[in-house]
Design a protein around this motif. Structure first.
Motif, mmCIF file in Angstrom:
data_model
loop_
_atom_site.group_PDB
_atom_site.id
_atom_site.type_symbol
_atom_site.label_atom_id
_atom_site.label_comp_id
_atom_site.label_asym_id
_atom_site.label_seq_id
_atom_site.Cartn_x
_atom_site.Cartn_y
_atom_site.Cartn_z
ATOM 1 N N LEU A 53 0.846 -1.202 0.000
ATOM 2 C CA LEU A 53 0.000 0.000 0.000
ATOM 3 C C LEU A 53 0.876 1.245 0.000
ATOM 4 C CD1 LEU A 53 -2.826 -0.921 2.546
ATOM 5 C CD2 LEU A 53 -2.552 -1.592 0.172
ATOM 6 N N GLN A 54 0.752 2.040 -1.059
ATOM 7 C CA GLN A 54 1.627 3.199 -1.207
ATOM 8 C C GLN A 54 0.884 4.507 -0.960
ATOM 9 O OE1 GLN A 54 3.225 2.425 -5.130
ATOM 10 N NE2 GLN A 54 4.874 1.209 -4.225
ATOM 11 N N VAL A 55 1.408 5.281 -0.008
ATOM 12 C CA VAL A 55 0.787 6.558 0.376
ATOM 13 C C VAL A 55 1.888 7.605 0.529
ATOM 14 C CG1 VAL A 55 -0.563 7.720 2.180
ATOM 15 C CG2 VAL A 55 -1.036 5.330 1.651
ATOM 16 N N ASP A 56 1.618 8.844 0.073
ATOM 17 C CA ASP A 56 2.609 9.919 0.235
ATOM 18 C C ASP A 56 2.887 10.160 1.719
ATOM 19 O OD1 ASP A 56 2.509 10.181 -2.457
ATOM 20 O OD2 ASP A 56 1.152 11.901 -2.466
ATOM 21 N N GLU A 63 -0.254 12.778 8.633
ATOM 22 C CA GLU A 63 -1.559 13.353 8.979
ATOM 23 C C GLU A 63 -2.530 12.275 9.473
ATOM 24 O OE1 GLU A 63 -4.138 15.875 6.156
ATOM 25 O OE2 GLU A 63 -2.099 16.685 6.093
ATOM 26 N N ARG A 64 -2.553 11.143 8.752
ATOM 27 C CA ARG A 64 -3.472 10.055 9.135
ATOM 28 C C ARG A 64 -3.118 9.483 10.505
ATOM 29 N NH1 ARG A 64 -4.151 6.348 3.621
ATOM 30 N NH2 ARG A 64 -4.741 8.057 2.260
ATOM 31 N N LEU A 65 -1.801 9.333 10.778
ATOM 32 C CA LEU A 65 -1.384 8.749 12.058
ATOM 33 C C LEU A 65 -1.695 9.684 13.224
ATOM 34 C CD1 LEU A 65 1.968 7.132 10.947
ATOM 35 C CD2 LEU A 65 -0.013 5.901 11.822
ATOM 36 N N LEU A 66 -1.512 10.985 13.015
ATOM 37 C CA LEU A 66 -1.813 11.944 14.086
ATOM 38 C C LEU A 66 -3.309 11.930 14.394
ATOM 39 C CD1 LEU A 66 0.521 14.931 13.119
ATOM 40 C CD2 LEU A 66 0.721 13.437 15.119
ATOM 41 N N LEU A 67 -4.101 11.814 13.347
ATOM 42 C CA LEU A 67 -5.553 11.742 13.518
ATOM 43 C C LEU A 67 -5.930 10.473 14.296
ATOM 44 C CD1 LEU A 67 -7.824 13.591 12.365
ATOM 45 C CD2 LEU A 67 -8.189 11.835 10.625
ATOM 46 N N ARG A 68 -5.304 9.341 13.897
ATOM 47 C CA ARG A 68 -5.582 8.075 14.586
ATOM 48 C C ARG A 68 -5.182 8.174 16.063
ATOM 49 N NH1 ARG A 68 -2.809 2.612 12.415
ATOM 50 N NH2 ARG A 68 -1.018 3.301 13.608
ATOM 51 N N GLY A 69 -4.015 8.788 16.319
ATOM 52 C CA GLY A 69 -3.541 8.944 17.700
ATOM 53 C C GLY A 69 -4.525 9.744 18.533
ATOM 54 N N ALA A 70 -5.052 10.815 17.938
ATOM 55 C CA ALA A 70 -5.992 11.673 18.682
ATOM 56 C C ALA A 70 -7.259 10.900 19.022
ATOM 57 C CB ALA A 70 -6.321 12.905 17.850
ATOM 58 N N LYS A 71 -7.674 9.993 18.110
ATOM 59 C CA LYS A 71 -8.929 9.244 18.330
ATOM 60 C C LYS A 71 -8.723 8.057 19.260
ATOM 61 C CE LYS A 71 -11.332 10.009 13.957
ATOM 62 N NZ LYS A 71 -11.280 9.399 12.642
ATOM 63 N N SER A 72 -7.630 7.289 19.026
ATOM 64 C CA SER A 72 -7.488 5.996 19.699
ATOM 65 C C SER A 72 -6.614 6.068 20.938
ATOM 66 C CB SER A 72 -6.858 4.983 18.738
ATOM 67 O OG SER A 72 -5.471 5.294 18.598
ATOM 68 N N GLY A 73 -5.801 7.109 21.040
ATOM 69 C CA GLY A 73 -4.887 7.196 22.172
ATOM 70 C C GLY A 73 -3.722 6.222 22.080
ATOM 71 N N ARG A 74 -3.463 5.657 20.901
ATOM 72 C CA ARG A 74 -2.326 4.732 20.755
ATOM 73 C C ARG A 74 -1.043 5.460 21.109
ATOM 74 N NH1 ARG A 74 -1.796 0.699 15.600
ATOM 75 N NH2 ARG A 74 0.380 1.253 15.825
ATOM 76 N N SER A 75 -0.276 4.841 22.021
ATOM 77 C CA SER A 75 0.874 5.554 22.588
ATOM 78 C C SER A 75 1.959 5.849 21.554
ATOM 79 C CB SER A 75 1.465 4.734 23.729
ATOM 80 O OG SER A 75 1.958 3.512 23.205
ATOM 81 N N ALA A 118 1.968 -3.528 -6.268
ATOM 82 C CA ALA A 118 1.833 -2.187 -5.687
ATOM 83 C C ALA A 118 0.377 -1.745 -5.784
ATOM 84 C CB ALA A 118 2.725 -1.216 -6.439
ATOM 85 N N VAL A 119 -0.107 -1.102 -4.737
ATOM 86 C CA VAL A 119 -1.485 -0.595 -4.720
ATOM 87 C C VAL A 119 -1.437 0.844 -4.220
ATOM 88 C CG1 VAL A 119 -3.765 -0.885 -3.671
ATOM 89 C CG2 VAL A 119 -2.343 -2.905 -4.114
ATOM 90 N N SER A 120 -2.009 1.775 -5.005
ATOM 91 C CA SER A 120 -1.980 3.164 -4.544
ATOM 92 C C SER A 120 -3.087 3.386 -3.527
ATOM 93 C CB SER A 120 -2.172 4.097 -5.746
ATOM 94 O OG SER A 120 -2.579 5.349 -5.254
ATOM 95 N N ASN A 121 -2.719 3.934 -2.375
ATOM 96 C CA ASN A 121 -3.743 4.245 -1.374
ATOM 97 C C ASN A 121 -3.715 5.719 -0.986
ATOM 98 O OD1 ASN A 121 -5.915 3.850 0.280
ATOM 99 N ND2 ASN A 121 -4.794 2.871 1.939
ATOM 100 N N ASN A 122 -3.470 6.559 -1.989
ATOM 101 C CA ASN A 122 -3.599 7.999 -1.760
ATOM 102 C C ASN A 122 -5.048 8.421 -1.904
ATOM 103 O OD1 ASN A 122 -1.017 9.140 -1.156
ATOM 104 N ND2 ASN A 122 -0.396 8.529 -3.205
#
Ligand code: ADP
Length: 196
Positions: free
Chosen positions: A115-118, A124-136, A169-173
């Motif tokens: 899965l290829q993402v810029d 941005e996606r990880l920060l959003l996930r962190g804010a929602k899930s609290g993953r340390s 390869a799979v684009s996931n943008n």
């Protein structure tokens, strides 16, 4: 059996796409990150040790991961259509180990989905996930470390599957649905070619 390695940088959507794949194709999802977080939740000494590594963005030792992986494969190998490996292999050594473990049960990795993402989108996606899930481990400092480790140690795993003609390869943008459409085409094509 259909055995898929779902691959990509942290935040590339491996968990989300794995859920869609297993719902459609009836595979068993083996996420090493989930297995490790389950150990942490038990609150054992082992769990505390794992937590100290994961929160810094460091890898957990191979011996421990291999044991968890082997247990999960043994639990399901008699009664499933195949596996999705998510978060494993993360190094070329782990890719070799996975081939060996599957060979012991007359199986192999059918192919990798990369899965290829810029990079800016990943953060941005990880920060959003962190804010929602609290993953340390989803804070900026640890995210940057995990991405650096990914480029150094994990990205070479791509070549391992390229050399053995098991790479896609799979684009996931784009959207979740668009990414899953690409994945379905790859899986369905493989099934027609190899399984019939
Ligand atoms: P992500 O792909 O977003 O980094 P995961 O849930 O797959 O998230 O993994 C979280 C953490 O668990 C990793 O940063 C690492 O510390 C540990 N981990 C997961 N899989 C492995 C592995 N195969 N080998 C070593 N450590 C691992």
């Amino acid at each position: 059996m259909l055995n898929i390695v779902i691959f990509g940088a942290p935040g590339s959507g491996k968990g989300t796409q794995s859920e869609l794949i297993l719902a459609k194709y009836g595979l068993v999802h083996i996420s090493t990150g989930d297995l490790l977080r389950a150990e942490i939740a038990k609150g054992t000494e082992m769990g505390k040790f794992i937590d100290s590594l994961i929160s810094k963005g460091d890898f957990v030792p191979d011996e421990l991961i291999t044991k968890l992986l082997q247990q999960k494969i043994d639990e399901h190998k008699e009664n499933c259509n195949g596996f999705i490996f998510d978060g494993y292999p993360r190094t070329v050594a782990q890719a070799v180990t996975l081939d060996r473990i599957l060979d012991e049960i007359d199986q192999r990795v059918s192919f990798m989905l990369d899965l290829q993402v810029d990079e800016s989108e990943l953060v941005e996606r990880l920060l959003l996930r962190g804010a929602k899930s609290g993953r340390s481990d989803d804070n900026l400092e640890t995210i940057q470390k995990r991405l650096a480790i990914y480029h150094e140690k994990t990205a070479p795993v791509e070549q391992f599957y390229q050399h053995t003609h098991r790479y896609n390869a799979v684009s996931n943008n784009t959207t979740v649905a668009n990414c899953f459409n690409q994945i379905k085409k790859i899986i369905d094509h493989f099934k027609v070619q190899k399984i019939g």
